[in-house]
Design a protein around this motif. Structure first.
Motif, short mmCIF file in Angstrom:
data_model
loop_
_atom_site.label_atom_id
_atom_site.label_comp_id
_atom_site.label_asym_id
_atom_site.label_seq_id
_atom_site.Cartn_x
_atom_site.Cartn_y
_atom_site.Cartn_z
N ILE A 1 43.58 14.77 16.91
CA ILE A 1 44.37 13.53 17.08
C ILE A 1 43.21 12.44 16.86
CG2 ILE A 1 45.48 11.98 18.73
CD1 ILE A 1 46.65 14.82 18.15
N ILE A 2 43.49 11.63 15.75
CA ILE A 2 42.51 10.70 15.19
C ILE A 2 42.92 9.28 15.67
CG2 ILE A 2 41.39 12.29 13.49
CD1 ILE A 2 43.40 10.41 11.43
N LEU A 3 44.39 9.01 15.76
CA LEU A 3 44.66 7.60 15.98
C LEU A 3 45.60 7.61 17.16
CD1 LEU A 3 45.24 6.41 12.37
CD2 LEU A 3 43.43 5.77 14.03
N LEU A 4 45.85 6.62 17.66
CA LEU A 4 47.07 6.48 18.51
C LEU A 4 48.10 5.28 17.74
CD1 LEU A 4 44.86 6.15 21.87
CD2 LEU A 4 46.31 7.92 21.00
N ARG A 5 49.28 5.70 17.90
CA ARG A 5 50.34 4.70 17.60
C ARG A 5 50.95 3.90 18.70
NH1 ARG A 5 54.92 5.35 13.42
NH2 ARG A 5 53.52 7.39 12.60
N VAL A 6 50.82 2.79 18.68
CA VAL A 6 50.97 1.71 19.77
C VAL A 6 52.48 1.18 19.60
CG1 VAL A 6 50.25 0.02 21.38
CG2 VAL A 6 48.89 1.56 20.53
N ARG A 7 53.53 1.29 20.41
CA ARG A 7 54.72 0.96 20.17
C ARG A 7 55.14 -0.26 21.24
NH1 ARG A 7 59.21 4.78 19.47
NH2 ARG A 7 59.64 3.64 17.49
N SER A 8 55.53 -1.22 20.63
CA SER A 8 55.90 -2.27 21.50
C SER A 8 57.09 -3.02 21.26
CB SER A 8 54.92 -3.59 21.82
OG SER A 8 54.65 -4.03 20.42
N ARG A 9 57.88 -3.71 22.11
CA ARG A 9 59.16 -4.32 21.74
C ARG A 9 59.05 -5.67 22.20
NH1 ARG A 9 61.95 -0.69 24.89
NH2 ARG A 9 62.87 0.57 23.38
#
Ligand SMILES: Cc1cc2nc3c(=O)[nH]c(=O)nc-3n(C[C@H](O)[C@H](O)[C@H](O)COP(=O)(O)OP(=O)(O)OC[C@H]3O[C@@H](n4cnc5c(N)ncnc54)[C@H](O)[C@@H]3O)c2cc1C
Length: 437
Positions: free
Chosen positions: A135-143
């Motif tokens: 796991i190399i990155l994080l995907r940050v999801r916002s609304r």
């Protein structure tokens, strides 16, 4: 393609202090790409509890920077200097500015980072991005407020999301009844209840006490019942030896103890921070009840040693079954509004990070506030304000904020997990509007 070295979720005091630390790290040659996401439309510090006479419960010297770097541009003293109020503030002869002024200080500090913060977006999910079994990155999801979902990518993450209102079990079914609300939204909600005549305030802490006094001075003169299990409202103990538990080196001591010792310490000093209003406020409340006795009035009731044993929403009001713990009897009272000054929970990071749970070791943190993870999980994730059980009572306060961000900054740099790295197949643009939800 740009991937942020660090994304901070929430832009309250903790993450503003972090922004300052990372900004000042530039002078040491560490130029990290950091960015924040804040759900409020602009900076505001507990805006719905910004009562006129409320003061800080901590010395202004425990600001965003002084304890880490007293010569920082971002100290409260430099803020006063910039605003041309330093001499007048000195003449106030206080360590405890009004909350209005501290909010203005925080907003001033935050404004230096307007290009590094997306306001008006609530982060709801964080997903792992995998490459070559790591796991190399994080995907940050916002609304955002229009329902548009945005995605950003980060090598590391800092959560500074504060607390979520703690709603006692009996009130859970009434979460959507506008007549019951938490102190967290007090000013907004009370403005909708300007004609309320009977109000219950549940709680024994600073917020309950401030709200009681605020309601007492309102023009509609509501009748207020102050309801608490405690026998007396006890003041917060900020005497010097006790206050040492909020010193930054006490964090080392707490963290080094076994779990049982930490729990005992938290228990021993619990009253320094919880259910403990300022003495001046307690005296004001006592005076209100005393004057009521003098005049023979019945406007307010101090329902000590009472607990809520049941709640029912009726058309004519919210009915509380109140248990008198001394007499062992129940009685029923009906209110136009019920205000829950019942504190905050600090476990929301677990929900936000639930997609990463398989990689995180039961959400345990190390001394530098970093969540422990499994091998092959590269991103470093840090928690600010959610580590009271491991790091001590100062964790949710401003006491250690400046120094904590130094510790996190150092830990972040030592990961080596910053700078350009190969790009994940799935990671497209760093900011992407995905869909209307
Ligand atoms: C009324 C009140 C008065 C206080 N007074 C004092 C005091 O005098 N001294 C003291 O030491 N402490 C005080 N405290 C304690 C308080 O916790 C700290 O002062 C401070 O606010 C902690 O900063 P923080 O950034 O960790 O959390 P917060 O200030 O709570 O900031 C968290 C931020 O994260 C944002 N956020 C949350 N979830 C999301 C999400 N999903 N997506 C995007 N953004 C999100 C929030 O909108 C908020 O702006 C007080 C608390 C209250 C409620």
């Amino acid at each position: 393609m740009r991937i942020h070295d660090v994304i901070g979720i929430g832009f309250g005091p903790s993450n503003i202090a972090l922004a300052i630390t990372l900004e000042e790290k530039k002078q040491e040659g560490h130029n990290l790409d950091f960015f924040f996401i804040e759900k409020q439309p602009g900076f505001a510090w507990h805006a719905d509890m910004m009562l006129d006479n409320a003061h800080m419960q901590i010395s202004f010297l425990k600001d965003l920077a002084t304890m880490r770097n007293p010569s920082s541009h971002f100290t409260f003293i430099n803020y006063l200097h910039q605003k041309k109020r330093l001499q007048d503030f000195i003449n106030l002869k206080t360590f405890f500015p009004s909350r209005h002024e501290f909010n203005d200080y925080l907003a001033w500090a935050a404004s230096h980072f307007d290009n590094r913060c997306a306001y008006g977006e609530e982060v709801f999910e964080i997903l792992p991005e995998e490459k070559d079994d790591e796991i190399i990155l994080l995907r940050v999801r916002s609304r955002d407020s229009n329902g548009i979902v945005h995605e950003r990518f980060a090598r590391n993450l800092i959560l500074g999301i504060g607390g979520k209102p703690s709603i006692p079990e009996y009130f859970q079914p009434l979460r959507h009844d506008a007549r019951v609300f938490h102190s967290n939204s007090y000013l907004r909600e009370i403005s909708r209840h300007q004609t309320a005549k009977r109000i219950a305030v549940v709680g024994a802490g600073q917020s309950a006490a401030e709200i009681f006094m605020d309601l007492h001075s309102r023009p509609n003169a509501p009748h207020v019942d102050l309801i608490m299990r405690a026998r007396a409202i006890k003041p917060s103990d900020d005497s010097p030896f006790v206050n040492e538990i909020f010193n930054t080196d006490f964090t080392d001591f707490v963290f080094s103890r076994p779990d049982e010792d930490r729990a005992t310490l938290l228990d021993e000093f619990w009253h320094t921070n919880y259910a403990a209003p300022d003495l001046v406020l307690i005296e004001q409340i006592f005076n209100v009840f005393y004057q009521q006795r003098v005049t023979g009035g019945t406007r307010h009731r101090f329902l000590r040693r009472h607990e809520v044993a049941g709640v029912q929403a009726q058309p004519e009001g919210i009915q509380l079954i109140l248990r008198d713990l001394n007499a062992g009897r129940d009685h029923v009272s009906t209110y136009d509004a019920v205000i829950l000054a019942t504190g905050y929970r600090r476990d929301h990071h677990k929900t936000m990070l639930s997609a990463l749970a398989p990689y995180l070791r039961d959400f345990a943190v190390d001394r530098q506030y970093r969540l422990q993870s499994t091998p092959g999980f590269c991103p470093a994730i840090f928690l600010q304000g959610a580590c009271e059980s491991s790091h001590g009572l100062s964790d949710t306060l401003l006491s250690v904020t400046a120094v904590r961000t130094y510790e996190i900054g150092e830990a972040l740099l030592s990961t080596g997990n910053t700078g350009n790295r190969s790009i994940s197949r799935t990671a497209a643009n760093p900011i992407r509007a995905v869909a209307n939800r």
